[in-house]
Design a protein around this motif. Sequence first.
Motif, PDB file in Angstrom:
ATOM      1  N   ILE A 184    -128.254-132.797  20.937  1.00 60.71           N
ATOM      2  CA  ILE A 184    -128.937-133.492  22.027  1.00 60.71           C
ATOM      3  C   ILE A 184    -129.982-134.409  21.413  1.00 60.71           C
ATOM      4  O   ILE A 184    -130.927-133.942  20.785  1.00 60.71           O
ATOM      5  CB  ILE A 184    -129.623-132.478  22.967  1.00 60.71           C
ATOM      6  CG1 ILE A 184    -128.604-131.483  23.509  1.00 60.71           C
ATOM      7  CG2 ILE A 184    -130.350-133.208  24.097  1.00 60.71           C
ATOM      8  CD1 ILE A 184    -129.233-130.242  24.142  1.00 60.71           C
ATOM      9  N   VAL A 199    -125.255-134.217  26.328  1.00 59.91           N
ATOM     10  CA  VAL A 199    -125.246-133.819  27.739  1.00 59.91           C
ATOM     11  C   VAL A 199    -124.169-134.626  28.462  1.00 59.91           C
ATOM     12  O   VAL A 199    -124.131-135.852  28.358  1.00 59.91           O
ATOM     13  CB  VAL A 199    -126.626-134.066  28.392  1.00 59.91           C
ATOM     14  CG1 VAL A 199    -126.574-133.742  29.872  1.00 59.91           C
ATOM     15  CG2 VAL A 199    -127.696-133.242  27.688  1.00 59.91           C
ATOM     16  N   THR A 251    -125.351-129.454  29.057  1.00 61.54           N
ATOM     17  CA  THR A 251    -125.207-129.508  27.600  1.00 61.54           C
ATOM     18  C   THR A 251    -123.784-129.117  27.205  1.00 61.54           C
ATOM     19  O   THR A 251    -123.172-128.238  27.812  1.00 61.54           O
ATOM     20  CB  THR A 251    -126.191-128.554  26.907  1.00 61.54           C
ATOM     21  OG1 THR A 251    -125.924-127.218  27.330  1.00 61.54           O
ATOM     22  CG2 THR A 251    -127.630-128.917  27.247  1.00 61.54           C
TER      23      THR A 251
END
Lengths: 367, 367, 367, 367
Positions: free
Chosen positions: A81, A71, A76
């Motif tokens: 992530i 991020v 994003t």
Amino acid sequence: MSSNSFGKLLTVTTFGESHGPAIGCVVDGCPPGIAIAPDDFRHDLERRATGRTRHTSQRHEADEVEILSGVYEGVTTGTPIALLIRNTDQRSKDYAKIAEQFRPGHADYTYWQKYGIRDPRGGGRSSARETTMRVAAGVIAKKWLADRFGVQVQGWLSQIGEIVPHGFDLSAVENNPFFWPDTRQVTELELYMDALRKSGDSVGARVDVIATNVPPGWGEPIYGKLDGELASALMSINAVKGVEIGDGFGVVAQKGSEHRDQLTPQGFASNHAGGILGGISTGQPLRCSVAFKPTSSLRLPIDSLDTHGDVVEVITTGRHDPCVGIRATPICEAMVALVLMDQALRHRAQCGDVGEVTPRIPAQRDG
Amino acid sequence: MSSNSFGKLLTVTTFGESHGPAIGCVVDGCPPGIAIAPDDFRHDLERRATGRTRHTSQRHEADEVEILSGVYEGVTTGTPIALLIRNTDQRSKDYAKIAEQFRPGHADYTYWQKYGIRDPRGGGRSSARETTMRVAAGVIAKKWLADRFGVQVQGWLSQIGEIVPHGFDLSAVENNPFFWPDTRQVTELELYMDALRKSGDSVGARVDVIATNVPPGWGEPIYGKLDGELASALMSINAVKGVEIGDGFGVVAQKGSEHRDQLTPQGFASNHAGGILGGISTGQPLRCSVAFKPTSSLRLPIDSLDTHGDVVEVITTGRHDPCVGIRATPICEAMVALVLMDQALRHRAQCGDVGEVTPRIPAQRDG
Amino acid sequence: MSSNSFGKLLTVTTFGESHGPAIGCVVDGCPPGIAIAPDDFRHDLERRATGRTRHTSQRHEADEVEILSGVYEGVTTGTPIALLIRNTDQRSKDYAKIAEQFRPGHADYTYWQKYGIRDPRGGGRSSARETTMRVAAGVIAKKWLADRFGVQVQGWLSQIGEIVPHGFDLSAVENNPFFWPDTRQVTELELYMDALRKSGDSVGARVDVIATNVPPGWGEPIYGKLDGELASALMSINAVKGVEIGDGFGVVAQKGSEHRDQLTPQGFASNHAGGILGGISTGQPLRCSVAFKPTSSLRLPIDSLDTHGDVVEVITTGRHDPCVGIRATPICEAMVALVLMDQALRHRAQCGDVGEVTPRIPAQRDG
Amino acid sequence: MSSNSFGKLLTVTTFGESHGPAIGCVVDGCPPGIAIAPDDFRHDLERRATGRTRHTSQRHEADEVEILSGVYEGVTTGTPIALLIRNTDQRSKDYAKIAEQFRPGHADYTYWQKYGIRDPRGGGRSSARETTMRVAAGVIAKKWLADRFGVQVQGWLSQIGEIVPHGFDLSAVENNPFFWPDTRQVTELELYMDALRKSGDSVGARVDVIATNVPPGWGEPIYGKLDGELASALMSINAVKGVEIGDGFGVVAQKGSEHRDQLTPQGFASNHAGGILGGISTGQPLRCSVAFKPTSSLRLPIDSLDTHGDVVEVITTGRHDPCVGIRATPICEAMVALVLMDQALRHRAQCGDVGEVTPRIPAQRDG
């Protein structure tokens, strides 16, 4: 592929033991451009949090999510992530005494048989603590599904022990600690749970989940069917012993003339199938139901064996839920959302962002 | 990974449409040195074969398996095993008239929505014809499991419509066309099925499967759990709407003190868990149960839609089972066997051919 | 995932031994709506066919492709496409004598060590016969890439032994049996090959492949990079010992100021990178190069060992290519096409059919 | 499967951006019972560390590894091992000015084209910072391979620019900052690098890796070949443009009679194949070679484009290696070790801990 990973294109890998330094997950394959902030995880994590009411385990975890990667400036980027939650309230001493015991109904014995070693602190990897990261990952999936398709995923408790809802009001579910669809029974449930907790025993539960606005065409035959993936995802949740799609085991006693959902210009006339035919979504509401066993962590003593094969008396004095099914509601929602997002991406890969196919049957809502 | 492939280390890839030139599969990851001959497939294929009795579809397929690769001088070499069955009794004319219709309860509509095109001949890829190759692949898994570990996988019909077995005699199962565990009810079932067939309707069924002599330690937490893989494998079978492990949905009304299976020096005192804890086998008999919906291919007319969105009357005059669950018994066995062999290989990879872990609890047999 | 499968979303699974009854493949994940006919495979299969000229193996195979599934009325349906080729010209007797010998430079010894058993007929699974199915699958990928994106994949022979092309004319490549880009050297090559064949020896070769009109953005960091997947795909071809992208090993002696490809409003000023940066396509022509070892099947006798460890003299009298690299050209093209189509689908899954990103640098063509 | 994951049974998933809060990895599938401590990672991380000498980037990272899961009381438990390294020396200001520029030869442009967004801080995900976690994961693989099989993996620099080693002494490699096998050239290399750094330019390099005591039989045909997996693993390292196995591109000019490695009762007479035949290890030393391009981060100004398509002058003033290949040596070793451990587990899954196959050819060491 890692056995601690879930999903083909939206791949969630979780790690961490109940009383290790931290738990976390890596969510890979997420499209770029989705706005994600640490606060986004708070609501659902709170819904599954321990110590939320006196009816659930009194373990108190802050469950603050740290976003470690993927991020940039709140959005994003398409890279993995990573989410991390530090374990803060561990109390390993609660568990020290059972390090060499096999608690009946627990994974102690099977982990021991498989690996020849296990982390006894709070059940280690087999603890439901792991499901925290499923809920966190599910938040991303829920957000994307809602923004892109208007898909809503909502679960509720449809049975505790012998108790079933008298009525059904979806708006009531979030207004009581039991995710119960009939507010009038909340007092009854509180008394039931108090008595259960006093007795030192536990009880099973059933959780239902519905997903609305799911477009038709999601799901990959033959071994990547939407219902097959849902079954795997839901059965992988701790304490689950059964999964149903649509009418589930009710179909055994049904006639074909009763079960088949008629197509009409106004939409499907019914939804016995639960929104899936041939492993592919029909456009109707997706309906599934999950059975949770009663936790085996009881204050009621029972004879068992230790790692030497000797008989020992086991009493679990840790902090446990008398009904693990209650807090499982957001976990089930998360797994459904993760399966749907994964299938959405898989569908887009093979069939593209396809235009309208005729006829597009209006979905039947109240099935 | 292919959505028409199943299994992580023992990977089965199936192909073929119901009325295409052939169906087949590729079984990869099979250990070398296993004796396999075309005749080995005959028994289980016959058990699931259509036209076996008047109570099942009258389609007659020879189902002769040709081994195309992976076997040299009757023994597996470790290379992919390709199996092929030519389709012989196709009668596409039976289906020509419904090529542009959506049969209620079928995958016609969802395949159309997903792909914008479908093979209407006999349901194309969505036909249960595909399960023939699961049974064929399952034969290899059953053989290896039996030879290496003495694992036996046996299924039976535990409910048809409202009818349940009065007694239970495993030896009776293979001696009647219904895989029914109580011979005394066979006449009743024949009369029931005759009436059903005459009525042009169909009915659901429940299949139970047990696997004995499964060693403890098979199954990979968290997303490769033995029960999770079983749920996916069984839910992927045509017409399945529910899967249970052990007591299944019965656990919802159970107390923890009732559910937890006690460990004793003589073995487990009960088997409510169905032989799985934390996603790993306990060494007890593996127990699962599957719900089959009634087939939607009925002679009873019903209004539906065609590909133009117009209302049409649908009557299915093809050859169909009034109860698809009956022939599903060997299919369920095959999926359980394939999951177990895959997990056995996965366990060996990570943990090796491990020696004895102490204590090795004697399995409780009659759970 | 099967070790005989290739590709994440476009998954090709091959099976079959050189002298078994048949070879085949299953192509899964292919989008629906692509027109495919048996004749489409003829051209590329002919390009790699044995017995095409006196300079290649004299094994004569019809290589007639039968489409077993996944195509309805000449169009792909989105279900797995199974392709089958029967082996007709097998002459197992050629190989009978070496069934218990280890031919130096062959996989005989390693298959024996790995599996404890091997199919000696024509090299069994390790034979380049398997690559026939790569070429067949590649035909589908080439067609889709050309229709959807105008991508063209073309290979040529860039070295045989010490001989390199004096000039480069892409149009010449398909007009001589050596896929050689300079027609003026064909006679020289024929004389060279004749002498080589007479000597009973063999020689290595280098194949170059270029893919034009590849859109920018294809390739998945970090372990699904476009160049990483190409390296795996090309290295998996029989006899390959080296893979280069762009300038390949030439970069070792380059300066950064020389290597970095400048971006200008007219496009990239050079293409040292070979059309890939950070594992993602730049929009420039994709350039790769592959090294093929000389076949070890020689008429020249050599001492070796048999399965008992005794010394034996090995002479390979079968039909073999003095330069396997020649026929490898269409195989390399196929692998590049399969990688590109797989990456195209993967890109679409995560990023969708994205619109224009600014700036879209015009690709530099003659790099 | 995640594109940020590597390995089929020993699966490494990495995450993190160069200048994000942290980088990390999850190592799944690791056998239980391996002793692992944070200190075990120090040596190899130091070998690849920036700022180690004046000849490499002056970014100084502590690179302290925190073990977050999978290890209990210093021993692996079979559950996923999560490793975390906090980024401490980030200096994002160095990069702020190029946030909207495309540096020639970098992934800036391709990430932008693929995702429409990128993290410009230090190259974000495309930075070689990611390789830190490969080295960390590789430490576990090296340890297991050495303990179980005595496998040793050692790399060295075999070329910088035009400079090649005059002699070869493996013991010299770890005693100079260039991993150079001839100590007598160290002064020459230091002068060369100083001049290069002053010039603001960079240069390419070649890294060789050898693995000894690799048992025969590792590697899975056809698409899971040992050399295919090595090619993918090595090509996925930042700046790699070429991979060779054994004699690599040297085979192009070889004759078959020269290339084929003879089997004798005393072992293989040569090792042109580099220890792999048919994708399976022979038991000889595994040999591979990798080409690294010169870094494109130069102080030498060059015109390029920005995200608006306008021409801009780019000067990279960050801390960079004039020769990225130097520090790549331990990264290559790590990838080789990870591939070997993954293949060892895959071999055990299909073929078990097989006993001696006859004949076991003694490995030829000095190939």
